[in-house]
Design an enzyme around this catalytic site. Sequence first.
Site, PDB file in Angstrom:
ATOM      1  N   ASP A  63      75.657  44.715  38.574  1.00 12.44           N
ATOM      2  CA  ASP A  63      76.569  45.472  39.432  1.00 12.44           C
ATOM      3  C   ASP A  63      76.530  46.903  38.978  1.00 12.44           C
ATOM      4  O   ASP A  63      76.579  47.056  38.011  1.00 12.44           O
ATOM      5  CB  ASP A  63      77.967  44.672  39.466  1.00 12.44           C
ATOM      6  N   SER A  64      76.703  48.053  40.117  1.00 12.15           N
ATOM      7  CA  SER A  64      76.761  49.299  39.551  1.00 12.15           C
ATOM      8  C   SER A  64      78.130  49.807  39.227  1.00 12.15           C
ATOM      9  O   SER A  64      78.490  50.805  38.672  1.00 12.15           O
ATOM     10  CB  SER A  64      76.415  50.198  40.850  1.00 12.15           C
TER      11      SER A  64
END
Length: 73
Positions: A63-64
């Site tokens: 996940d960014s």
Amino acid sequence: IVGGRPARPHAWPFMASLQRRGGHFCGATLIMGWGQLGTNRPLPSVLQELNVTVVTAGICFGDSGGPLVCNGL
């Protein structure tokens, strides 16, 4: 292969490398398409030549940190 050495490109045209996520995970030997092996006919040097475009897409493994948004939701 333990104690092996690098091969010249196309030196072993019947060998294949099965790859996943950009890396080798299994070797294979292509055994079909060589015709009748029990005859005195010479084996073909090329089974079939095919020009195709191969695209390898990246995979997101994390996940960014931003919010997940799908169709504005």
